[in-house]
Design an enzyme around this catalytic site. Structure first.
Site, PDB file in Angstrom:
ATOM      1  N   ASP A 133      -7.483 -20.746 -17.991  1.00 37.29           N
ATOM      2  CA  ASP A 133      -8.370 -20.556 -16.847  1.00 37.29           C
ATOM      3  C   ASP A 133      -8.638 -21.935 -16.251  1.00 37.29           C
ATOM      4  OD1 ASP A 133     -10.367 -19.441 -15.136  1.00 37.29           O
ATOM      5  OD2 ASP A 133     -10.749 -17.924 -16.662  1.00 37.29           O
ATOM      6  N   ASP A 235      -9.457 -20.106 -10.872  1.00 36.60           N
ATOM      7  CA  ASP A 235     -10.802 -19.572 -10.698  1.00 36.60           C
ATOM      8  C   ASP A 235     -11.345 -19.891  -9.305  1.00 36.60           C
ATOM      9  OD1 ASP A 235     -13.372 -18.514 -11.883  1.00 36.60           O
ATOM     10  OD2 ASP A 235     -14.038 -20.520 -11.314  1.00 36.60           O
ATOM     11  N   GLU A 291      -7.675 -15.919  -8.342  1.00 35.75           N
ATOM     12  CA  GLU A 291      -8.786 -14.973  -8.198  1.00 35.75           C
ATOM     13  C   GLU A 291      -8.966 -14.721  -6.705  1.00 35.75           C
ATOM     14  OE1 GLU A 291     -12.687 -16.417  -9.191  1.00 35.75           O
ATOM     15  OE2 GLU A 291     -13.446 -14.412  -9.531  1.00 35.75           O
ATOM     16  N   HIS A 367     -13.978  -9.835 -17.065  1.00 39.93           N
ATOM     17  CA  HIS A 367     -15.252 -10.387 -17.541  1.00 39.93           C
ATOM     18  C   HIS A 367     -16.318 -10.409 -16.443  1.00 39.93           C
ATOM     19  CE1 HIS A 367     -13.430 -13.635 -15.406  1.00 39.93           C
ATOM     20  NE2 HIS A 367     -14.544 -14.330 -15.459  1.00 39.93           N
TER      21      HIS A 367
HETATM   22  C1  GLC Z   1     -15.224 -16.711 -11.109  1.00 45.48           C
HETATM   23  C2  GLC Z   1     -15.330 -16.268 -12.544  1.00 45.48           C
HETATM   24  C3  GLC Z   1     -16.754 -15.988 -12.860  1.00 45.48           C
HETATM   25  C4  GLC Z   1     -17.542 -17.256 -12.654  1.00 45.48           C
HETATM   26  C5  GLC Z   1     -17.324 -17.818 -11.243  1.00 45.48           C
HETATM   27  C6  GLC Z   1     -17.812 -19.219 -11.134  1.00 45.48           C
HETATM   28  O1  GLC Z   1     -15.606 -15.716 -10.231  1.00 45.48           O
HETATM   29  O2  GLC Z   1     -14.509 -15.159 -12.762  1.00 45.48           O
HETATM   30  O3  GLC Z   1     -16.941 -15.500 -14.157  1.00 45.48           O
HETATM   31  O4  GLC Z   1     -18.907 -17.008 -12.867  1.00 45.48           O
HETATM   32  O5  GLC Z   1     -15.965 -17.869 -10.901  1.00 45.48           O
HETATM   33  O6  GLC Z   1     -16.925 -20.091 -11.763  1.00 45.48           O
END
Ligand code: GLC
Length: 593
Positions: A133, A235, A291, A367
């Site tokens: 990640d 991310d 993402e 998650h």
């Molecule tokens: C992404 C992650 C999430 C996190 C956010 C900030 O959306 O999946 O879990 O809180 O980024 O890094």
């Protein structure tokens, strides 16, 4: 409030993955290649592993790398090809590792770099690749970069972040997803300036316009690639690129529109191409998954079209946001879990998008989402097994790279915390406080929403067996174990051939056996107007497979327009046959036509 929550859920989906590392020291020879001419990641089954909750080996109540190593045989037994692991780098854990204080060190609760090396070697031995990640948009406020940056306006790290000098007045409003005041600018008195944080105050946004910062990030990627990871889940990457002239938002700006104004600025393409050229392209067949929940549907191909040399895949969250309990108004489609027609519409639309080029991914849980069986299926004991099996039949028969979320292989369910004090998730806590400032009724409504859709639902410890704390830890688990662990756990399901676990193993094997059909074949909806059943035909290599999925808790009729009575049944979640044209509650079946 509800709309705000919806947007947040939209942003917080997503993720994942990886690379075939060809650096000499870490030979990729140990891991399998894809079909001729196809990259390995198209036919991979990816398992998302949430390390805090997977397996604790030292009794501190937090999952760790040694714990994962102890469970590698189990992971291999699932038939998975790669693991996307949520963050394991050093972090004060304001947002469970998504606030990194040292990108080249392991979080102390998770173990040491030696533990990492041992875990990775164990994965390679079992032909499992690792996808890291990569938190690109922000660091922790405890990272040495930020500590330096905030100490003086002339510090060499100052421009690693975004600042607004207070002598210019109050900065133009920006919305923060996690801030208790929803304000993305935080005043810092040391240098009389505001810094930007789209997420929490402890997650200051990095300044990608600064070439020195970009070089640091590429160096970090190289560090992990040299170790032998096979890819990255990027991310929140659409937020990296910002309009740093900081234009004022229009007077009618609402929080819900923030993505339109400051998600995926066109510069993001320059950064991704540079990352590809300077890092990814040098390590062989490395896999990336972004993402992409905030990327508009019309822009998706701009990221994943192979010719653009940006990233391999995105994950979208339309499905995850579209499905929700009937009484909750979530997602742009507001379809609720009973609107099978809405679900079909989304799947068909995305499949069409990738008909000619590019490749997509799909997940049921991650998650940032509630548990699939609670959200899309039915987690009452009577229906839990059947509906979890049906949902994964759906996942593993799509023309995408599937992501299986840890715990879903046994049908783990939502924990549904009743009291805000039970929540660990900073998003839930801060949004609750924000709602409370409006009224107690708003806060209660938010809590009901969280019970069904909150992120902590999918973060509870993995239920391994019926012993104390479900075998996850000998200490006090960082998040409570779901009470149903004595009847829902891996050990029990290992001994029951009709369990979700056994079914998912069979389903993954079947996907691989028929990969020309189930991975690469075309997808054609059947019985498209049926409001209860999702039916489709996958076709490839001269073979056709009919998929029938009943989303209801009662018998329904199905008319897929093809004769299947005498066809070979490849898999199903009922052992007995039933009259043609009828599907039993949550029945799933595949027929080779
Ligand atoms: C992404 C992650 C999430 C996190 C956010 C900030 O959306 O999946 O879990 O809180 O980024 O890094």
């Amino acid at each position: 409030m509800r709309n705000t929550t919806k947007e947040i859920a939209g942003v917080l989906l997503l993720t994942c993955l990886l690379v075939a590392c060809s650096n000499p020291g870490n030979s990729p020879a140990a891991v399998k290649a894809g079909s001729a001419g196809q990259p390995w990641w198209k036919e991979a089954v990816v398992y998302q592993l949430y390390p805090r909750s997977f397996q604790d080996s030292d009794g501190d109540g937090v999952g760790d790398l040694k714990g994962i190593t102890q469970r590698l045989d189990y992971l291999q037994s699932l038939g998975i090809d790669a693991i996307w692991m949520n963050p394991i780098c050093a972090s004060p854990n304001d947002d469970n590792g998504y606030d990194i204080s040292d990108y080249k060190a392991i979080m102390k609760e998770m173990g040491t770099m030696a533990d990492f090396d041992e875990m990775l070697a164990g994965m390679k031995k079992r032909n499992i690749r690792l996808i890291m990640d990569l938190v690109l948009n922000h660091s922790s406020d405890e990272h040495e970069w930020f500590l330096g940056a905030k100490s003086s306006r002339t510090h060499p790290f100052r421009n690693y972040y975004h600042w607004w000098p207070a002598e210019k007045g109050t900065p133009p409003r920006r919305y923060s997803l996690f801030d208790e005041n929803a304000d993305a600018w935080k005043f810092d008195s040391t240098t009389n300036s505001y810094y930007l944080h789209y997420f929490s105050r402890k997650q200051p946004d990095l300044n990608w316009e600064n070439p020195a910062l970009r070089k640091e990030m590429y160096d970090i990627m190289q560090f992990w690639l040299e170790k032998g990871v096979s890819g990255f889940r990027l991310d929140a990457f659409p937020f990296m690129a910002k309009d740093t002239s900081w234009p004022a938002m229009p007077a009618d700006f609402t929080n819900e529109q923030f993505i339109r104004y400051y998600g995926a600025d066109p510069k993001v393409h320059d950064y991704l191409r540079e990352m590809n050229e300077q890092v990814l392209s040098k390590y062989g067949e490395i896999y990336t998954v972004g993402e992409g929940g905030v990327i508009p549907f019309s822009k998706v191909m701009d990221f994943v079209d192979e010719r653009r040399k940006e990233i391999n895949t995105l994950y979208h969250d339309e499905l995850a946001n579209a499905w929700g309990r009937d009484s909750f108004d979530v997602g742009p489609y507001r379809v609720g879990r009973n609107n099978v027609l809405g679900i079909k519409q989304i799947i068909t639309k995305w499949d069409d998008k990738f008909r000619e080029k590019g490749w997509s991914t799909l997940f049921l849980t991650n998650h940032d989402q509630a548990r699939a069986v609670s959200k899309f299926g039915n987690d009452l004991p009577a229906w839990r097994t059947l509906s979890a099996q049906m949902l994964h039949t759906f996942l593993f028969t799509q023309r995408i790279t599937p992501y299986l979320y840890n715990g879903d292989e046994i049908g783990m369910t939502n924990i549904r915390f009743k009291d805000i004090r039970q929540y660990n998730d900073l998003q839930a806590r801060n949004q609750y406080n924000l709602a409370l400032r409006e009224s107690k009724a708003k806060a209660d409504e938010y809590l009901r929403y969280q019970q069904e859709l909150g992120r902590d639902n999918s973060r509870t410890p993995i239920q391994w067996n019926s012993s104390v704390n479900a075998g996850f830890t000998t200490g006090k688990p960082w998040l409570p174990v779901n009470e149903n662990y004595t009847s829902l756990n891996v050990a029990l399901q290992e001994t029951d051939s009709s369990s979700v676990l056994h079914y998912i193993r069979r389903m993954i094997r079947l996907r691989k056996t028929y990969k020309d059909v189930l991975v690469y074949g075309t997808y054609t909806p059947a019985d498209a107007v049926n409001p209860d059943v999702f039916a489709y035909i996958r076709e490839g290599d001269g073979k056709k497979i009919l998929v029938l999925l009943n989303f209801r808790d009662h018998d329904v009729q199905v008319n897929p327009g093809v004769e299947y009575n005498k066809a070979q049944k490849l898999i199903g979640n009922y052992t007995t046959d039933v009259a043609p044209g009828i599907l039993r509650p949550y029945e799933a079946a595949l027929f080779l036509l």
